[in-house]
Design a protein around this motif. Structure first.
Motif, PDB file in Angstrom:
ATOM      1  N   ALA A 162     -17.532  16.751  14.427  1.00 30.03           N
ATOM      2  CA  ALA A 162     -18.683  16.016  13.905  1.00 30.03           C
ATOM      3  C   ALA A 162     -19.262  16.673  12.666  1.00 30.03           C
ATOM      4  N   SER A 163     -19.917  15.852  11.865  1.00 27.47           N
ATOM      5  CA  SER A 163     -20.636  16.360  10.689  1.00 27.47           C
ATOM      6  C   SER A 163     -21.940  17.010  11.147  1.00 27.47           C
ATOM      7  N   PRO A 164     -22.526  17.881  10.322  1.00 29.02           N
ATOM      8  CA  PRO A 164     -23.827  18.462  10.673  1.00 29.02           C
ATOM      9  C   PRO A 164     -24.859  17.345  10.868  1.00 29.02           C
ATOM     10  N   GLY A 165     -25.636  17.451  11.930  1.00 31.82           N
ATOM     11  CA  GLY A 165     -26.657  16.453  12.212  1.00 31.82           C
ATOM     12  C   GLY A 165     -26.185  15.285  13.060  1.00 31.82           C
ATOM     13  N   ALA A 166     -24.892  15.203  13.335  1.00 34.41           N
ATOM     14  CA  ALA A 166     -24.379  14.131  14.184  1.00 34.41           C
ATOM     15  C   ALA A 166     -24.827  14.368  15.620  1.00 34.41           C
ATOM     16  N   THR A 167     -25.006  13.277  16.360  1.00 30.95           N
ATOM     17  CA  THR A 167     -25.414  13.401  17.757  1.00 30.95           C
ATOM     18  C   THR A 167     -24.331  12.888  18.685  1.00 30.95           C
ATOM     19  N   CYS A 168     -24.167  13.581  19.801  1.00 31.62           N
ATOM     20  CA  CYS A 168     -23.195  13.196  20.816  1.00 31.62           C
ATOM     21  C   CYS A 168     -23.943  12.637  22.013  1.00 31.62           C
ATOM     22  N   ASN A 169     -23.691  11.381  22.308  1.00 28.64           N
ATOM     23  CA  ASN A 169     -24.264  10.738  23.482  1.00 28.64           C
ATOM     24  C   ASN A 169     -23.258   9.688  23.942  1.00 28.64           C
ATOM     25  N   PRO A 170     -22.530   9.941  25.043  1.00 26.74           N
ATOM     26  CA  PRO A 170     -21.487   9.012  25.478  1.00 26.74           C
ATOM     27  C   PRO A 170     -21.999   7.749  26.176  1.00 26.74           C
ATOM     28  N   ASP A 171     -23.318   7.597  26.341  1.00 30.72           N
ATOM     29  CA  ASP A 171     -23.855   6.372  26.945  1.00 30.72           C
ATOM     30  C   ASP A 171     -23.508   5.166  26.069  1.00 30.72           C
ATOM     31  N   PHE A 172     -23.324   4.021  26.694  1.00 32.16           N
ATOM     32  CA  PHE A 172     -23.057   2.808  25.919  1.00 32.16           C
ATOM     33  C   PHE A 172     -23.366   1.563  26.732  1.00 32.16           C
ATOM     34  N   SER A 173     -23.445   0.439  26.047  1.00 29.53           N
ATOM     35  CA  SER A 173     -23.519  -0.863  26.693  1.00 29.53           C
ATOM     36  C   SER A 173     -22.565  -1.799  25.961  1.00 29.53           C
ATOM     37  N   PHE A 174     -22.135  -2.829  26.672  1.00 30.82           N
ATOM     38  CA  PHE A 174     -21.176  -3.777  26.111  1.00 30.82           C
ATOM     39  C   PHE A 174     -21.562  -5.174  26.565  1.00 30.82           C
ATOM     40  N   GLY A 175     -21.591  -6.109  25.631  1.00 31.28           N
ATOM     41  CA  GLY A 175     -21.929  -7.488  25.953  1.00 31.28           C
ATOM     42  C   GLY A 175     -20.944  -8.456  25.333  1.00 31.28           C
ATOM     43  N   VAL A 176     -20.809  -9.611  25.957  1.00 30.58           N
ATOM     44  CA  VAL A 176     -19.920 -10.656  25.434  1.00 30.58           C
ATOM     45  C   VAL A 176     -20.535 -12.022  25.735  1.00 30.58           C
ATOM     46  N   VAL A 177     -20.372 -12.943  24.788  1.00 27.06           N
ATOM     47  CA  VAL A 177     -20.778 -14.338  24.946  1.00 27.06           C
ATOM     48  C   VAL A 177     -19.636 -15.184  24.403  1.00 27.06           C
ATOM     49  N   GLY A 178     -19.286 -16.245  25.114  1.00 22.23           N
ATOM     50  CA  GLY A 178     -18.186 -17.069  24.638  1.00 22.23           C
ATOM     51  C   GLY A 178     -18.266 -18.509  25.109  1.00 22.23           C
ATOM     52  N   VAL A 179     -17.450 -19.329  24.464  1.00 27.37           N
ATOM     53  CA  VAL A 179     -17.301 -20.739  24.832  1.00 27.37           C
ATOM     54  C   VAL A 179     -15.804 -21.070  24.802  1.00 27.37           C
ATOM     55  N   ASN A 180     -15.415 -22.020  25.647  1.00 24.91           N
ATOM     56  CA  ASN A 180     -14.033 -22.490  25.563  1.00 24.91           C
ATOM     57  C   ASN A 180     -13.963 -23.963  25.916  1.00 24.91           C
ATOM     58  N   THR A 181     -12.903 -24.564  25.445  1.00 26.05           N
ATOM     59  CA  THR A 181     -12.623 -25.965  25.728  1.00 26.05           C
ATOM     60  C   THR A 181     -11.146 -26.098  26.079  1.00 26.05           C
ATOM     61  N   VAL A 182     -10.889 -26.866  27.138  1.00 27.48           N
ATOM     62  CA  VAL A 182      -9.521 -27.101  27.597  1.00 27.48           C
ATOM     63  C   VAL A 182      -9.241 -28.597  27.537  1.00 27.48           C
ATOM     64  N   TRP A 183      -8.123 -28.933  26.917  1.00 27.10           N
ATOM     65  CA  TRP A 183      -7.677 -30.333  26.858  1.00 27.10           C
ATOM     66  C   TRP A 183      -6.373 -30.440  27.629  1.00 27.10           C
ATOM     67  N   SER A 184      -6.331 -31.344  28.591  1.00 28.28           N
ATOM     68  CA  SER A 184      -5.131 -31.587  29.399  1.00 28.28           C
ATOM     69  C   SER A 184      -4.693 -33.033  29.185  1.00 28.28           C
ATOM     70  N   PRO A 185      -3.821 -33.268  28.178  1.00 25.09           N
ATOM     71  CA  PRO A 185      -3.431 -34.646  27.877  1.00 25.09           C
ATOM     72  C   PRO A 185      -2.570 -35.288  28.971  1.00 25.09           C
ATOM     73  N   VAL A 186      -1.783 -34.467  29.677  1.00 23.15           N
ATOM     74  CA  VAL A 186      -0.956 -34.950  30.790  1.00 23.15           C
ATOM     75  C   VAL A 186      -0.996 -33.897  31.892  1.00 23.15           C
ATOM     76  N   LYS A 187      -0.573 -34.276  33.076  1.00 21.56           N
ATOM     77  CA  LYS A 187      -0.573 -33.364  34.206  1.00 21.56           C
ATOM     78  C   LYS A 187       0.276 -32.121  33.901  1.00 21.56           C
ATOM     79  N   ASN A 188      -0.242 -30.941  34.255  1.00 22.98           N
ATOM     80  CA  ASN A 188       0.449 -29.646  34.117  1.00 22.98           C
ATOM     81  C   ASN A 188       0.631 -29.175  32.670  1.00 22.98           C
TER      82      ASN A 188
END
Length: 162
Positions: free
Chosen positions: A81-107
């Motif tokens: 690390a550079s001088p003055g850098a801080t080490c803290n392994p704590d973290f959070s992770f988030g995700v938001v998403g949308v999806n659409t499925v089109w089934s024109p015929v069976k399977n």
């Protein structure tokens, strides 16, 4: 590790670190230091008709280490690390998403999934790219800014079931 651009003069790129463990053990530490985590996720699916389905989903999780565990994890941080850098392994992770499925015929289904994710890591400053973590990601030995990372992903899929 997640990489992105940087506006910091002299830095090659930015990087965000997040690692998951059940506990941290070090010689003389007196035992295993467990981690504290929590999270949630959810979604909603709407069937427009037999051929079209859409969904929205999201999730969030957080991981925190005890002070003793942070001391053990960060023991070698000063070497990269550079001088003055801080080490803290704590973290959070988030995700938001949308999806659409089109089934024109069976399977047969065509899916488009768009998601945004964010790694909120707690390290700050810069690190040298000569360290093992950056080297294993096939990145050049350079200076990397430690900062939060965002990702926007579009996945397209065609699926045929027999």
């Amino acid at each position: 590790m997640m990489y992105s651009g940087t506006g910091l003069a002299g830095a090659y790129q930015s990087v965000g670190f997040a690692s998951i463990s059940d506990g941290v053990f070090g010689g003389g530490a007196g035992g295993i230091e467990t981690t504290k985590t929590w999270g949630f996720r959810g979604g909603f699916t709407h069937n427009w008709n037999p051929n079209w389905v859409s969904a929205i989903y999201g999730g969030y999780a957080q991981l925190k280490y005890s002070d003793t565990a942070k001391t053990l994890i960060c023991a070698n941080f000063a070497a990269i690390a550079s001088p003055g850098a801080t080490c803290n392994p704590d973290f959070s992770f988030g995700v938001v998403g949308v999806n659409t499925v089109w089934s024109p015929v069976k399977n047969l289904a065509f899916t488009a999934d768009l998601s945004w994710s964010r790694l909120d890591q707690k390290y700050s400053g810069t690190v040298s790219g000569a360290n093992t973590a950056v080297a294993t990601a096939a990145k050049p030995a350079a200076t990397y800014e430690l900062k939060d990372q965002n990702s926007l992903t579009l996945l397209l899929r065609a699926q045929r079931t027999f």
